[in-house]
Scaffold this motif. Structure first.
Motif, mmCIF file in Angstrom:
data_model
loop_
_atom_site.group_PDB
_atom_site.id
_atom_site.type_symbol
_atom_site.label_atom_id
_atom_site.label_comp_id
_atom_site.label_asym_id
_atom_site.label_seq_id
_atom_site.Cartn_x
_atom_site.Cartn_y
_atom_site.Cartn_z
ATOM 1 N N CYS A 1 0.957 -1.111 -0.209
ATOM 2 C CA CYS A 1 -0.225 -0.113 0.181
ATOM 3 C C CYS A 1 0.980 1.248 -0.155
ATOM 4 O O CYS A 1 1.976 1.759 0.523
ATOM 5 N N LYS A 2 0.677 1.849 -0.583
ATOM 6 C CA LYS A 2 1.426 3.431 -0.987
ATOM 7 C C LYS A 2 1.397 4.528 0.104
ATOM 8 O O LYS A 2 2.238 4.639 0.846
ATOM 9 N N ARG A 3 -1.005 4.397 0.548
ATOM 10 C CA ARG A 3 -0.781 5.759 1.497
ATOM 11 C C ARG A 3 -0.077 4.990 3.012
ATOM 12 O O ARG A 3 0.019 5.083 4.163
ATOM 13 N N ILE A 4 -0.351 3.719 3.034
ATOM 14 C CA ILE A 4 0.558 2.907 4.797
ATOM 15 C C ILE A 4 1.077 1.547 3.682
ATOM 16 O O ILE A 4 0.085 1.199 3.955
ATOM 17 N N PRO A 5 2.589 2.287 4.072
ATOM 18 C CA PRO A 5 3.332 2.109 3.274
ATOM 19 C C PRO A 5 3.664 -0.009 4.123
ATOM 20 O O PRO A 5 4.292 -0.591 3.217
ATOM 21 N N SER A 6 3.510 0.073 5.611
ATOM 22 C CA SER A 6 3.343 -1.127 6.861
ATOM 23 C C SER A 6 2.215 -2.385 5.881
ATOM 24 O O SER A 6 2.369 -3.463 6.721
ATOM 25 N N ALA A 7 1.521 -2.322 5.422
ATOM 26 C CA ALA A 7 -0.137 -2.786 4.724
ATOM 27 C C ALA A 7 0.584 -3.044 3.456
ATOM 28 O O ALA A 7 0.763 -2.374 2.615
ATOM 29 N N LYS A 8 -0.012 -4.488 3.713
ATOM 30 C CA LYS A 8 -0.168 -4.864 2.266
ATOM 31 C C LYS A 8 -1.349 -5.310 1.804
ATOM 32 O O LYS A 8 -2.282 -5.380 2.480
#
Length: 461
Positions: free
Chosen positions: A129-136
Motif C-alpha cells: 500500500c502506498k498510503r500505509i507502507p506497512s500494510a500489504k
C-alpha cells in the motif's frame, strides 16, 4: 447473472481489456458515489475510525476489506483518511480486495500501490500500500479465501456489491387439487351433514426462469427484434422453488397470496454469514449423536470433518453495506440492465450490459442476526441521512473554503471546483429523481454493545 457478469470468457466485468474502456464514470455505463465526490469515501473512512475508537483502539491485527472495489477509488479515499489517524493506520497489516477481474485488479494496483509490483500470494496476489507502507494489499477472488482468525479485526465495506449477486425469482400460483373420490354406503333418506367446501386449489411457488425468446408470430411480426432471452414461469416445482422460499417466514407469509413474487439471493445469504463470522468468530458445531445402527458400523465409519471453530476473545470489527433497495420489503421484478447510464433490457447483449437487482436488506438483517448472537445490525437508513449524520455537510463547507488555494488568481478554476463539489454533494444526498440520497441505503453490522447506536445511525463517538 453470474455468467453474464463474471464469466472468464465473455463476462461484463472480466473481459474489458482496452485502456480507458472500463464500466465506470461518464464514459462508462454507470457512475458510483466515490467517483462523484471524495466526501463519500472520506466519511466511510471516518466511520471506520469511529468504530475503531468505540472498540478500544486496537493497535494490531487490523484489516480493511472491500467487496467489489471497482477502480479502487473508494478504498483510496478511505486509506487517505485513515492515514491521518496514525495509531489506527499503524495497526493495519492487510487490505483485502475481493475482485474477480484481472483488468480491475491492475487498475486498483496502480491507484493503491503506485509503482509497487503485484506478486503472487498463496490466496491470490499482493502488493504494498502506498498510503500505509506497512500494510500489504491482497487480492482474492472470493471472500472465503480471507482467513477467519481469532486475532483479526476486520473493517469491511461492501458498496454496490450485493446488487450484482445472482438471484432466484419465484411466483405464488394456485395449483388445482384433484377431487377426492368418495363412496356413499348409506341407503337412508337422511340428508348428509353439511360440510365446509373443500378447497379446489393450493398455492405453490414456481420459479421464474430465463429462457430463449419464443419465435415471433409470422402473421404479426414485431417492428423491432425482441431480446434474445425472456422470463418464463416453470411448469412444475424446481429444487430451488421447494427449498429457498422455505428458508424464511418473510417469504412463506406471501405464499397464500396468489401472484406474489419474491427474489432470493442465496449468495447474499452466504456472504452475509461469512462477514458476520469474520467479526464474531465461527460457532462450535455440534454433531448429532450416533444412532444404534451407526454405532454398529463405527469401525468402518469415518466421522465427518468439520472446520475447527474460531473463538475470538471478543467480537471485533464492523461491516458497512451501502446499496440500493427497499428498506423493509422484499424486492420484486427488480432485474435490470444498465448501459451508457440508461436502463435497458437485461436480456439483450449478454456480457455487454451491466446487470443489477434491488438488495433485500431485510434478508441481510435476518441472516446476520441468525448467524451470531454477538452482533447488532443498525439500519438500513437512507444514504442522504447517513452522510449528513457523519458530518458530510461540514466537510463540504471545509472543501469549498479551501477551493482555489494555490491557484493564484484563478477565480474561474475556483468557481468550477466549488460548483463540482456542491453538485456532487447534491447528487449524493438529493431525494429527487437524479439523487441518490433516498434510493441508496446504509446498513451496519457491529459487535453487540447493548443497543448503543454507531455514529451515522443516531449515535456518536
Amino acid at each position: 447473472m453470474r455468467q453474464c457478469l463474471t464469466s472468464p470468457d465473455e463476462g461484463y466485468y472480466t473481459t474489458r481489456t482496452t485502456e480507458g474502456t472500463d464500466q465506470f464514470g461518464k464514459t462508462g455505463d454507470f457512475i458510483t458515489s466515490p467517483e462523484i465526490s471524495q466526501i463519500f469515501g472520506e466519511l466511510v473512512g471516518i466511520w471506520f475510525v469511529a468504530e475503531w475508537m468505540q472498540q478500544g483502539k486496537m493497535s494490531s491485527g487490523l484489516q480493511l476489506l472491500e467487496l467489489g472495489p471497482g477502480r479502487g477509488t473508494l478504498m483510496d479515499d478511505v486509506l487517505r483518511t485513515i492515514a491521518n489517524f496514525r495509531p489506527m493506520a499503524s495497526g493495519i497489516d492487510t487490505i483485502y480486495l475481493v475482485e474477480a477481474s484481472p483488468i480491475l485488479r491492475e487498475a486498483q494496483r496502480r491507484l493503491l500501490c503506485g509503482d509497487s509490483p503485484m506478486k503472487e500470494h498463496p490466496m491470490g496476489q499482493q502488493s504494498t500500500c502506498k498510503r500505509i507502507p506497512s500494510a500489504k494489499v491482497v487480492w482474492v477472488e472470493d471472500i472465503k479465501f480471507i482467513p477467519r482468525e481469532a486475532t483479526n479485526t476486520p473493517f469491511i465495506i461492501a458498496h454496490e456489491f450485493f446488487d450484482a449477486l445472482p438471484i432466484h425469482a419465484f411466483q405464488s400460483i394456485p395449483i388445482p387439487i384433484p377431487p377426492r373420490q368418495t363412496l356413499t354406503l348409506s341407503t337412508t333418506q337422511h340428508s348428509p351433514p353439511t360440510r365446509p367446501p373443500t378447497p379446489t386449489t393450493r398455492n405453490e411457488w414456481r420459479e421464474l426462469l430465463v429462457s430463449p425468446t419464443a419465435p415471433p408470430s409470422i402473421l404479426n411480426p414485431p417492428k423491432t427484434a425482441p431480446p434474445e432471452f425472456e422470463l418464463t414461469l416453470a411448469k412444475a416445482g424446481t429444487h430451488h422453488s421447494r427449498l429457498l422460499p422455505a428458508l424464511s417466514p418473510r417469504y412463506e407469509a406471501l405464499l397464500p397470496r396468489a401472484g406474489s413474487t419474491v427474489e432470493i439471493s442465496p449468495q447474499t445469504q452466504t456472504i452475509t454469514t461469512y462477514l458476520t463470522e469474520l467479526i464474531t468468530g465461527t460457532p462450535q458445531v455440534t454433531l448429532p449423536p450416533l444412532t444404534s445402527s451407526s454405532r454398529t458400523n463405527s469401525r468402518t465409519r469415518t466421522p465427518p470433518q468439520m472446520p475447527a471453530p474460531i473463538t475470538k476473545p471478543a467480537p471485533s470489527g464492523a461491516a458497512l453495506i451501502i446499496d440500493y433497495g427497499p428498506s423493509d420489503t422484499i424486492p420484486i421484478n427488480s432485474l435490470r440492465g444498465i448501459r451508457a447510464h440508461k436502463l435497458t433490457s437485461p436480456f439483450e447483449a449478454p456480457g455487454e450490459v451491466d446487470l443489477s437487482v434491488d438488495v433485500d436488506f431485510g434478508a441481510i438483517v435476518e441472516v446476520a442476526l441468525g448467524a451470531s448472537e454477538k452482533v447488532e445490525v443498525h439500519g438500513p437508513v437512507e444514504q442522504g441521512d447517513w452522510l449528513e449524520g457523519m458530518g458530510g455537510r461540514e466537510r463540504l463547507e471545509a472543501l469549498v473554503g479551501k477551493a482555489g488555494v494555490g491557484m493564484g488568481d484563478g477565480m474561474v478554476e475556483k468557481e468550477e471546483v466549488v460548483k463540482r463539489l456542491k453538485e456532487g454533494w447534491e447528487r449524493l444526498t438529493g431525494r429527487g429523481s437524479d439523487g441518490m440520497g433516498r434510493l441508496y441505503k446504509v446498513l451496519a453490522v457491529v459487535p453487540e454493545r447493548g443497543g448503543k447506536r454507531p455514529v451515522g445511525f443516531g449515535g456518536d463517538v
